[in-house]
Design an enzyme around this catalytic site. Structure first.
Site, PDB file in Angstrom:
ATOM      1  N   GLU A   1       0.680  -1.140   0.069  1.00 10.07           N
ATOM      2  CA  GLU A   1      -0.070  -0.267   0.208  1.00 10.07           C
ATOM      3  C   GLU A   1       0.876   1.279   0.055  1.00 10.07           C
ATOM      4  OE1 GLU A   1      -2.595  -3.320   0.504  1.00 10.07           O
ATOM      5  OE2 GLU A   1      -0.530  -2.618   1.357  1.00 10.07           O
TER       6      GLU A   1
ATOM      7  N   HIS B   1     -10.555  -5.396  10.144  1.00 11.43           N
ATOM      8  CA  HIS B   1     -10.254  -5.260   8.812  1.00 11.43           C
ATOM      9  C   HIS B   1     -12.157  -4.759   8.513  1.00 11.43           C
ATOM     10  CE1 HIS B   1      -8.031  -7.919   8.211  1.00 11.43           C
ATOM     11  NE2 HIS B   1      -7.765  -7.467   7.403  1.00 11.43           N
TER      12      HIS B   1
END
Length: 324
Positions: free
Chosen positions: A60, A129
């Site tokens: 990322e 998450h």
């Protein structure tokens, strides 16, 4: 006018902007051959090729770093985080570079960069998450935060975001992707910093965004059966924030509830509540109420997840607390 799903509206916006401007490209994990985890980028690689639809490794910080460099060089990248949670891995790039670069270069460069990220809880993805962490980025000057709740809003705002010269974090709640709504056949854009009154009412204002805007509308239906008319205001963008529309509504209804899926402690709702108290202290008939997630890591177990996350009933309870 056609009724389409939220993810289809995003897909349309991407296709239209790719066709309009050859500088637009997308990069991220599984955005190309797979067509995106939520089908959002479906068909882009077939229509525009692998040069403009770039599958990346699971990295990322590198995705955002490459996007920043491309934006500085004159391209218009759309960087996709597979989930909002993974943006935490790229926090240095997003907050310390992307948000500050234009300022630190004295305006000599622009960063026309959109970071798309699915977020939110409710799908049993556990504590790591299920984040609604928009407040983290609203707290960082230099980056815009867009968080639409409907197919109409998400398409119009994404097209505007891609054409903007500011870096924009574009948050899409995972549980909204299959929701449906009407979207015009002709091209349209929606301005940043313009809230939308989703439902008019006279008794109380509910300020809510993303999935919570839909929960607020459900709450308004329940309240209407009790004779209480709730006005639902969806900011649509948290930076810039349209306080004028919010203040105008609350000045008229004299009561307010702020509903967000993020954690209550130091959330965006706390900021909005503080501003309402600053500007409308003597007009308010009751203290501003806040509805938010419990200050705990989001549980995996379905029953515990439901207890931790806010919903329409909790909005109803907050409204009744200040209207009865």
């Amino acid at each position: 006018m056609a009724e389409i799903r939220y993810w289809e509206a995003i897909n349309q916006a991407l296709h239209e902007e790719f066709a309009r401007d050859e500088r637009v490209f997308i990069l991220g994990e599984d955005v190309g051959l797979v067509g995106g985890t939520f089908r959002v980028t479906e068909g882009l690689m077939a229509d525009f090729g692998s040069r403009r639809v770039r599958d990346t490794p699971i990295a990322e910080a590198s995705i955002i770093g490459m996007a920043i460099g491309a934006a500085m060089a004159g391209l218009r990248p759309v960087a996709e985080m597979m989930t909002m949670n993974f943006a935490i891995v790229a926090m240095d790039q997003i907050v310390n570079h992307c948000a500050k670069m234009r300022y630190m270069f004295g305006g000599q460069v622009t960063l026309p960069l959109v970071i798309r990220a699915p977020g939110g809880g409710g799908t049993q993805k556990g504590a790591q998450h299920s984040h609604s962490i928009e407040s983290w980025f609203v707290n960082a000057p230099g980056i815009r935060v867009v968080i639409p709740s409907t197919p109409y809003d998400v398409k119009g705002l994404l097209k505007t975001a891609i054409r903007s010269d500011d870096p924009i974090l574009f948050i899409e709640h995972e549980m909204l992707y299959n929701t449906k709504g009407e979207v015009p056949d002709e091209e349209y854009l929606l301005p940043l910093g313009s809230a939308d009154v989703k439902r008019a009412g006279r008794d109380v204002t509910v300020i809510a965004w993303s999935k919570m805007a839909l929960e607020a509308l459900r709450a308004a239906e329940i309240l209407a059966a009790e004779g209480i008319e709730a006005e639902v205001v969806d900011p649509r963008t948290l930076d810039p924030l349209d306080m004028d529309t919010i203040l105008s509504s609350v000045a008229r209804t004299r009561r307010a509830v702020v509903a967000e899926e993020g954690w209550r402690n130091v959330g965006v709702g706390a900021e909005i509540a503080a501003r309402l108290s600053e500007h409308l202290f003597y007009e308010l008939e009751a203290p501003v109420q806040r509805v938010a997630a419990a200050d705990v890591p989001t549980p995996y177990a379905k029953n515990l997840e439901r207890l931790a996350l806010p919903d329409a009933q909790r909005i109803v309870d907050a409204v009744l607390k200040i209207t009865l």
